[in-house]
Design an enzyme around this catalytic site. Structure first.
Site, PDB file in Angstrom:
ATOM      1  N   ASP A 182     -29.499  93.481  80.054  1.00 29.09           N
ATOM      2  CA  ASP A 182     -30.584  94.000  80.892  1.00 29.09           C
ATOM      3  C   ASP A 182     -30.673  95.501  80.690  1.00 29.09           C
ATOM      4  OD1 ASP A 182     -32.583  93.758  82.848  1.00 29.09           O
ATOM      5  OD2 ASP A 182     -31.323  92.489  84.111  1.00 29.09           O
ATOM      6  N   HIS A 188     -37.704 100.811  78.958  1.00 27.29           N
ATOM      7  CA  HIS A 188     -37.086 100.209  80.149  1.00 27.29           C
ATOM      8  C   HIS A 188     -36.085  99.122  79.787  1.00 27.29           C
ATOM      9  CE1 HIS A 188     -39.742 102.018  83.314  1.00 27.29           C
ATOM     10  NE2 HIS A 188     -40.440 102.293  82.231  1.00 27.29           N
TER      11      HIS A 188
HETATM   12  C1  GDG Z   1     -37.463  95.648  83.481  1.00 26.28           C
HETATM   13  C2  GDG Z   1     -36.130  95.598  82.752  1.00 26.28           C
HETATM   14  C3  GDG Z   1     -35.268  97.353  84.313  1.00 26.28           C
HETATM   15  C4  GDG Z   1     -37.785  89.930  92.179  1.00 26.28           C
HETATM   16  N1  GDG Z   1     -38.029  88.811  92.868  1.00 26.28           N
HETATM   17  C5  GDG Z   1     -38.866  89.145  93.865  1.00 26.28           C
HETATM   18  C6  GDG Z   1     -39.113  90.503  93.788  1.00 26.28           C
HETATM   19  N2  GDG Z   1     -38.447  90.960  92.736  1.00 26.28           N
HETATM   20  C7  GDG Z   1     -38.435  92.366  92.267  1.00 26.28           C
HETATM   21  C8  GDG Z   1     -37.110  93.009  92.565  1.00 26.28           C
HETATM   22  C9  GDG Z   1     -37.033  94.086  91.479  1.00 26.28           C
HETATM   23  C10 GDG Z   1     -37.873  93.519  90.348  1.00 26.28           C
HETATM   24  O1  GDG Z   1     -38.574  92.411  90.871  1.00 26.28           O
HETATM   25  C11 GDG Z   1     -37.015  93.041  89.177  1.00 26.28           C
HETATM   26  O2  GDG Z   1     -36.595  94.173  88.486  1.00 26.28           O
HETATM   27  P1  GDG Z   1     -35.420  94.104  87.379  1.00 26.28           P
HETATM   28  O3  GDG Z   1     -35.012  95.478  87.071  1.00 26.28           O
HETATM   29  O4  GDG Z   1     -34.301  93.300  87.932  1.00 26.28           O
HETATM   30  O5  GDG Z   1     -35.992  93.317  86.146  1.00 26.28           O
HETATM   31  P2  GDG Z   1     -37.257  93.292  85.107  1.00 26.28           P
HETATM   32  O6  GDG Z   1     -38.444  92.742  85.782  1.00 26.28           O
HETATM   33  O7  GDG Z   1     -36.779  92.512  83.949  1.00 26.28           O
HETATM   34  O8  GDG Z   1     -37.552  94.850  84.676  1.00 26.28           O
HETATM   35  C12 GDG Z   1     -35.011  95.958  83.716  1.00 26.28           C
HETATM   36  C13 GDG Z   1     -36.676  97.450  84.883  1.00 26.28           C
HETATM   37  O9  GDG Z   1     -37.640  97.050  83.913  1.00 26.28           O
HETATM   38  C14 GDG Z   1     -36.995  98.887  85.334  1.00 26.28           C
HETATM   39  O10 GDG Z   1     -36.795  99.814  84.313  1.00 26.28           O
HETATM   40  O11 GDG Z   1     -34.335  97.539  85.369  1.00 26.28           O
HETATM   41  O12 GDG Z   1     -33.780  95.966  83.029  1.00 26.28           O
HETATM   42  O13 GDG Z   1     -35.909  94.301  82.189  1.00 26.28           O
HETATM   43  O14 GDG Z   1     -37.611  95.283  91.903  1.00 26.28           O
HETATM   44  O15 GDG Z   1     -37.139  93.518  93.869  1.00 26.28           O
HETATM   45  N3  GDG Z   1     -39.871  91.150  94.691  1.00 26.28           N
HETATM   46  C15 GDG Z   1     -40.419  90.406  95.704  1.00 26.28           C
HETATM   47  N4  GDG Z   1     -40.244  89.059  95.796  1.00 26.28           N
HETATM   48  C16 GDG Z   1     -39.489  88.387  94.913  1.00 26.28           C
HETATM   49  O16 GDG Z   1     -39.358  87.166  95.006  1.00 26.28           O
HETATM   50  N5  GDG Z   1     -41.151  91.036  96.640  1.00 26.28           N
END
Ligand code: GDG
Length: 498
Positions: A378, A166
């Site tokens: 990312d 990921h």
């Molecule tokens: C890893 C990889 C890759 C965030 N704040 C709140 C909240 N969120 C949720 C968002 C989103 C998730 O968290 C963050 O996902 P990301 O993809 O931006 O980042 P990572 O956690 O680093 O994930 C990344 C991912 O895996 C999938 O393969 O995209 O590159 O690093 O879904 O919505 N949700 C709620 N409240 C918040 O305050 N409910």
């Protein structure tokens, strides 16, 4: 055949409520994507349950009950507190995470972390070995568990096995700093198929193989790159993870969210809202983003009293000193910038340091005129995709880091920036704010189309097909479940990188 998926965490949250243990489904992209697949095909999910005491009868019973109601089995891997420290906090978060995000100066190469990791991956392999039948497909998720496949192979397990990374895969100059680089590469080559988020990651992996294992044969077949070593072939491919588009777009349009958006708009008194949503992590580039905002406000006085940044930072890894420093740096910058520019009735930055519930998140996504998604690096970045899906009115602008995996799919429609280049980010902010509806709408329409088509079910189907395992009766891009509404019980915030 069943799917046996192995990830660091089980897709549940277990905690104590009113003196009794309770279990809830976790939220997040991986759970949304994989749960219907496991339900449909029957399967097992293996992972750490997130608590040390899970061996007590109560939690075992909860796992079994949850499995029965969800239609797939949960199997827990028990880790001691020392193992959690050496494996998760040490090997995963102090070595692999920074290294794979090209931030090698943040790595802490403690030899003991590797020793603990070896023991932990054997534990994951033990539980997997007990769970699988001869025809089952084993699918291992993410950077924590790269080596599990090799342990299973060394025990003579011949099942079809896949892996999905990921996070990004670094280029050879960075990867080669890893003291256990050959073991990690060999571990990955034990799978039949390894999926990456972007072509950049496949290329980096392939370059590392070329450099460290010169006698390996590489051959393109269709969209896959086949790597053969010591008689075993591993196929490498690009599978950009998507979101449940219908669920996000549908959720953003429900009356409660529309009402909240109207209320927030009134409170914001005609300001253009710039939005940042990030887990507290140095890869997300929040301090650079704040400096770019400061520069924009210094350079372009027309932005004063015209914009405000709503920056949500979700607490993560809070016990770690580096993350405490990052939190302090963000707070210092917000205070400085607000101190320099605030006027009666206008504050340039609203900083929220907590996780927000889903309905509020949907409202922020829909409300924001501009999203600032500027990670330093990312794997994908789902926030960028969720923002666009929630832009049901179609007027938003996405400013996106060229170093986010999402840039590959969203380069036509997003404003791409180098997050380290403060001049360019400040200028992008000025331009985005000045864009008319006529300029914004076609770009947002284009982004939404890609995100809708290449959604999380598409991701899953692509991966399964590449493994020769098309799901029976699959509907290419649609879920096998009803869309959620904003009235659904609040999901647990679980972020895969936590
Ligand atoms: C890893 C990889 C890759 C965030 N704040 C709140 C909240 N969120 C949720 C968002 C989103 C998730 O968290 C963050 O996902 P990301 O993809 O931006 O980042 P990572 O956690 O680093 O994930 C990344 C991912 O895996 C999938 O393969 O995209 O590159 O690093 O879904 O919505 N949700 C709620 N409240 C918040 O305050 N409910």
């Amino acid at each position: 055949m069943r799917i046996v998926t192995v990830s660091n965490r089980l897709p549940v949250v277990i905690d104590r409520r009113d003196d009794a243990w309770a279990i809830r489904p976790g939220a997040g992209g991986l759970v949304t994507a994989l749960a219907p697949l496991l339900r449909r095909w029957g399967g097992v999910w293996i992972g750490w349950p997130g608590i040390d005491e899970f061996e007590n009868a109560d939690t075992q019973r909860l796992l079994a009950e949850f499995g029965r109601s969800e239609g797939y089995e949960l199997r827990a891997v028990s880790l001691t507190a020392d193992e959690c420290n050496g494996f998760y906090h040490g090997y995963c978060n102090e070595i692999i995470w920074p290294l794979f995000h090209d931030l090698e100066s943040r790595c802490n190469f403690v030899p003991d972390y590797w020793t603990v990791y070896l023991a932990v991956k054997r534990k994951f392999a033990d539980v997997t070995q007990q769970a699988i039948g001869p025809d089952d497909f084993v699918w291992v998720q993410d950077y924590h568990l790269m080596g599990v496949g090799r342990v299973l192979r060394s025990r003579g397990i011949a099942n079809k096995m896949g892996f999905f990374l990921h996070i990004p895969f670094p280029p050879p100059d960075t990867f080669c700093k890893l003291p256990w680089r050959s073991e990690v590469l060999e571990g990955l080559l034990s799978y039949d198929i390894v999926g990456f988020q972007t072509p950049r990651d496949v290329e980096n992996f392939s370059d590392c193989v070329r450099k460290l294992m010169p006698r390996t044969r590489r051959q393109h077949r269709g969209k896959m790159l086949r790597v053969t070593r010591s008689g075993r072939t591993c196929a490498l491919g690009t599978f950009p993870i998507g979101i449940d588009y219908a669920e996000w777009a549908g959720g953003a349009a429900v009356p409660a969210v529309s009402q909240r958006v109207r209320q927030l708009r009134e409170e914001m008194q005609g300001l253009q809202i710039l939005l940042g949503i990030d887990r507290l992590d140095y890869t997300k580039g929040v301090p650079y983003r704040l400096k770019a905002i400061r520069l924009a406000l210094q350079r372009f006085p027309e932005l004063h009293k015209a914009i405000t940044l709503l920056q949500v930072v979700v607490p993560s890894r809070e016990g770690v000193p580096e993350y405490q420093d990052l939190k302090a740096e963000i707070e210092r910058l917000v205070t400085q910038i607000n101190g320099e520019f605030t006027q009666p009735g206008w504050v340039p930055i609203h900083h929220v340091f907590r996780s927000i519930d889903r309905e509020e998140l949907l409202a922020y996504y829909r409300l924001a005129d501009v999203a600032l998604v500027t990670p330093l690096k990312d794997g994908m970045n789902l926030v960028a995709k969720e923002y666009c899906a929630c832009q049901v009115d179609g007027n938003g602008v996405l400013i996106l880091s060229e170093f986010a995996g999402a840039a590959e799919q969203l380069k036509h429609g997003a404003v791409l920036v180098n997050p380290y280049d403060l001049d360019t980010v400040a200028e992008a902010i000025r331009k985005a704010v000045a864009m008319t509806k006529h300029q914004r709408r076609p770009a947002m329409r284009r982004l939404r189309k890609v995100i809708e088509k290449e959604n999380v079910y598409w991701w899953l189907n692509q991966y399964m097909r590449a493994c020769g395992l098309s799901a029976p009766g699959e509907a290419a891009n649609s879920p096998a479940k009803p869309p959620a509404t904003a009235d659904a019980p609040p999901p647990v915030v679980e972020i895969s990188g936590l």
